[in-house]
Structure formats: structure tokens, C-alpha cells
Design an enzyme around this catalytic site. Sequence first.
Site, PDB file in Angstrom:
ATOM      1  CE  LYS A  97       8.048   2.889  -2.459  1.00 47.44           C
ATOM      2  NZ  LYS A  97       7.507   1.549  -2.769  1.00 47.44           N
ATOM      3  CD  GLU A 155      11.700  -7.233  -2.124  1.00 51.32           C
ATOM      4  OE1 GLU A 155      10.574  -7.178  -2.665  1.00 51.32           O
ATOM      5  OE2 GLU A 155      12.103  -8.213  -1.472  1.00 51.32           O
ATOM      6  CG  MET A 175      -1.907  -1.163   1.254  1.00 46.72           C
ATOM      7  SD  MET A 175      -3.139  -1.055  -0.058  1.00 46.72           S
ATOM      8  CE  MET A 175      -4.245   0.157   0.666  1.00 46.72           C
ATOM      9  CB  SER A 176       4.404   2.002  -0.732  1.00 49.67           C
ATOM     10  OG  SER A 176       4.541   1.604  -2.083  1.00 49.67           O
TER      11      SER A 176
END
Length: 223
Positions: A177, A173, A139-140
Site C-alpha cells: 500500500k 496479512e 489488484m489494490s
Amino acid sequence: MQDRPKLTARQQQIFELVRHAIESTGAPPTRAEIAAELGFKSANAAEEHLQALARKGMLELVGGTSRGIRLKSDVLGAVNRARQFSLPIPSLAQLTLPLVGRVAAGAPILAQEHVEQSYAVEPGLFARKPDYLLRVKGMSMRDIGILDGDLLAVQSAKDARNGQIVVARVGDEVTVKRFKRGPEGIQLLPENSEFQPILVTENSDGFAIEGLAVGLIRGQGFN
């Protein structure tokens, strides 16, 4: 969508502003940015027009987030079809896109073992032609409406402009973003205050831009 609702000139202007922001950066503008762009005295004026557009079914508003504006897929598809009506028929054919799930460390993002399945989707749903769909983890990016389980449409790319939503590899990862390049290096910014920015440099080990967000499909119905 059969009959598009009639918009005032100002509503049409705001709708196009939102659409352009999503196409160019992968995310909608804030109310304050809309107000500044159109010369409103306050963000409240922008909010009133957005509420009117929501009532007319042109977009959805997500409460509690500064960028909580989502264009409905049927509306966006209708707009793009109207813009593309004169193109040759092959350009309107459905796209078949691989859906990428969890990505193993060091392996290419489109490696066969990462592809869960493929989906046929309408090209008009996206700002630019995507190369694959990526299932969002976590949920970033919640505050711009990118939620866990959503399918992010991604165009493969190796670089990005400030403000664009990117898929980036950082170490082991792959993350989604907002991209920002500055004197101290590159920041990968979350859109959720519970998460911290990630700072990297162009030459950081294991860092690479994998692609740019060009659209979003709500994950439900694609599981």
C-alpha cells in the site's frame, strides 16, 4: 538497448522527473503533478510529452489510470549502467534475490518456508538495492501499475515516509500500500477505488512495516 533515442531537453526533463519519483516514492507521478512541477498550464501538455516518450520507446503508458506510467526495464537498466560505468566490476554483478510468495501469520517474511525460489537479476533495474522479491496478490494497487502476479522488489525497512509504497504486515496479512502518517494514525492507502484504506496506529497489534518498494518486474516469465 543499443541506441537510445534522441530526446528533446523537455522530454529528458520529464523522463528524469518520472524516474526520480519512482526512485523516491516507488510510484510514478500523475500528469497533474508533472504539469505543476514543470509549470505547464494543464495536464494535457504533460500528456503530450509522455506520449512522445512512449513513441520513442522510453516508457509505457497504462490507459485509464492517473499514475499509469512505467519505465521499461531495458531503458532503466541502460540509464543506470551509464551512471555506474565507473564503478568497480563487482558492483555490476547480478543480485540473487529470494522470491517470497504467501506469508504465514506471525512468521518472518524471509522465513525459508515463504521462499518459492531465487532469481538472478540485474542491479541496474532498481532504484535502490532490494533484499527480496514479493509476489503481489490482488489488484489494490492497480492504478499505479502494480498488478496481481507482479514481482515487487523490496528493500527491508522498519519505517517509511509519506507517499512511499510499502510492504506492511497488518494482523495475519502482508499487504502492499501507499504509506501516509497523520494525526489520527497511519493510513495504508490503496490505488484502486474499489478498495478501502486501512487505518492503524504505531502500536496496533500485528502492524509493522516490512519494507519499501524499489522496483517492479512484470510477473509473466517468472512463474
